[in-house]
Scaffold this active site. Structure first.
Site, mmCIF file in Angstrom:
data_model
loop_
_atom_site.group_PDB
_atom_site.id
_atom_site.type_symbol
_atom_site.label_atom_id
_atom_site.label_comp_id
_atom_site.label_asym_id
_atom_site.label_seq_id
_atom_site.Cartn_x
_atom_site.Cartn_y
_atom_site.Cartn_z
ATOM 1 N N GLY A 1 8.576 3.533 -3.600
ATOM 2 C CA GLY A 1 8.698 4.574 -2.584
ATOM 3 C C GLY A 1 9.482 5.774 -3.093
ATOM 4 O O GLY A 1 9.798 6.696 -2.343
ATOM 5 N N LYS B 1 -0.596 -8.437 -4.128
ATOM 6 C CA LYS B 1 -0.102 -8.709 -2.757
ATOM 7 C C LYS B 1 -0.849 -9.904 -2.175
ATOM 8 O O LYS B 1 -1.448 -9.848 -1.098
ATOM 9 C CB LYS B 1 -0.243 -7.474 -1.880
ATOM 10 C CG LYS B 1 0.617 -6.314 -2.364
ATOM 11 C CD LYS B 1 0.724 -5.193 -1.359
ATOM 12 C CE LYS B 1 1.600 -4.077 -1.893
ATOM 13 N NZ LYS B 1 1.024 -3.335 -3.045
HETATM 14 O O1 O7M Z 1 5.185 6.087 -6.528
HETATM 15 P P1 O7M Z 1 3.885 5.937 -5.753
HETATM 16 O O2 O7M Z 1 4.052 6.158 -4.303
HETATM 17 O O3 O7M Z 1 2.752 6.687 -6.352
HETATM 18 O O4 O7M Z 1 3.443 4.398 -5.952
HETATM 19 C C1 O7M Z 1 4.144 3.341 -5.373
HETATM 20 C C2 O7M Z 1 3.537 2.041 -5.817
HETATM 21 O O5 O7M Z 1 4.248 0.972 -5.199
HETATM 22 C C3 O7M Z 1 2.082 1.843 -5.429
HETATM 23 O O6 O7M Z 1 1.468 1.045 -6.430
HETATM 24 C C4 O7M Z 1 2.165 1.088 -4.121
HETATM 25 O O7 O7M Z 1 1.021 0.300 -3.909
HETATM 26 C C5 O7M Z 1 3.385 0.211 -4.369
HETATM 27 N N1 O7M Z 1 4.147 -0.189 -3.173
HETATM 28 C C6 O7M Z 1 4.567 0.743 -2.266
HETATM 29 O O8 O7M Z 1 4.392 1.946 -2.449
HETATM 30 N N2 O7M Z 1 5.219 0.334 -1.134
HETATM 31 C C7 O7M Z 1 5.497 -0.967 -0.875
HETATM 32 O O9 O7M Z 1 6.121 -1.268 0.133
HETATM 33 C C8 O7M Z 1 5.098 -1.927 -1.798
HETATM 34 C C9 O7M Z 1 4.471 -1.514 -2.965
HETATM 35 C C10 O7M Z 1 4.327 -2.504 -3.964
HETATM 36 O O10 O7M Z 1 4.360 -2.322 -5.141
HETATM 37 O O11 O7M Z 1 4.222 -3.747 -3.514
HETATM 38 C C11 O7M Z 1 4.329 -4.756 -4.382
#
Ligand code: O7M
Length: 217
Positions: A171, A62
């Site tokens: 998500g 990010k």
């Molecule tokens: O399935 P989870 O919730 O265990 O993991 C979701 C992953 O996606 C985790 O690595 C988060 O940091 C990432 N993520 C989000 O959950 N929401 C966002 O809006 C953006 C991300 C992401 O990957 O951004 C690049």
């Protein structure tokens, strides 16, 4: 990145043996593996190289800095073997452009975060999400990150970026979003972390998600 299973694993574990074991288990079910601060801070940047034998690697840093610092970060990430990098869009067009230029010159991808999937994204990010999506399209990024927790926003963002850019959508599962709803709304891939890496059988969990996605495509 080949669009095959349409599933990306978010590998937010903290141990390299565990990361390698899970990646080996699910390799046949994922189109890419996303790694970020948790795993890389715990184990080092070299984990990218190790995991790249299983799937293309998306480095989720990010990135959110001035153009020069963004470039320095992306250079390191690509040198480590990542196929793609995730950057924040709110830093504006010049910060993004630097990453896209570098990525294109090395045949890599840049994904731009629009609005995030958690509730707090409504505080500030959602107001900028559509403008960020338009900027990502104008600057010819590879794709954007849009929230599976709000499929209606995925649909809106798809309208803005058209069909040249892809959407990767986190998500699903632990945060309450549905893989099939996100795909139906226009996501190319869903990103899934805990529902896979915390499952007793990660391969089965991944296979179930892939089967579920297949019901809507
Ligand atoms: O399935 P989870 O919730 O265990 O993991 C979701 C992953 O996606 C985790 O690595 C988060 O940091 C990432 N993520 C989000 O959950 N929401 C966002 O809006 C953006 C991300 C992401 O990957 O951004 C690049």
């Amino acid at each position: 990145m080949q669009k095959n299973t349409r599933l990306i694993l978010a590998l937010d574990v903290l141990d390299s043996d565990e990361a390698l074991r899970i990646s080996g288990d699910v390799a046949g079910y994922v189109d890419a593996i996303k790694v970020g601060y948790p795993l890389i801070l715990a184990t080092g940047l070299g984990i990218i190289t190790e995991l790249s034998k299983y799937a293309p690697i998306i480095a989720d840093f990010k990135v959110a800095d001035i153009p020069n610092t963004n470039r320095l970060i992306c250079e390191q990430v690509f040198r480590a073997g990542a196929d793609a990098v995730i950057i924040q869009g709110f830093t504006g067009h010049d910060s993004l452009r630097t990453c896209v230029e570098l990525a294109k010159s090395s045949n890599k991808d840049v994904f731009v975060v629009t609005e995030m999937s958690h509730p707090g994204a409504l505080d500030f990010m959602q107001a900028a999400g559509e403008a960020i999506a338009k900027m990502a399209a104008d600057e010819k990024a590879s794709g954007v990150v849009a929230p599976a927790t709000r499929p209606e926003r995925v649909r809106e963002i798809r309208k803005i970026i058209g069909n040249k850019l892809t959407i990767i959508s986190p998500g699903v599962g632990a945060q309450g979003g549905s893989a099939s709803d996100a795909i139906k709304a226009g996501a190319d891939w869903v990103i899934v972390g805990r529902s896979i890496y915390q499952a007793e059988e990660p391969a089965k969990a991944a296979a179930d998600i892939v089967a579920y996605i297949k019901t809507v495509i």
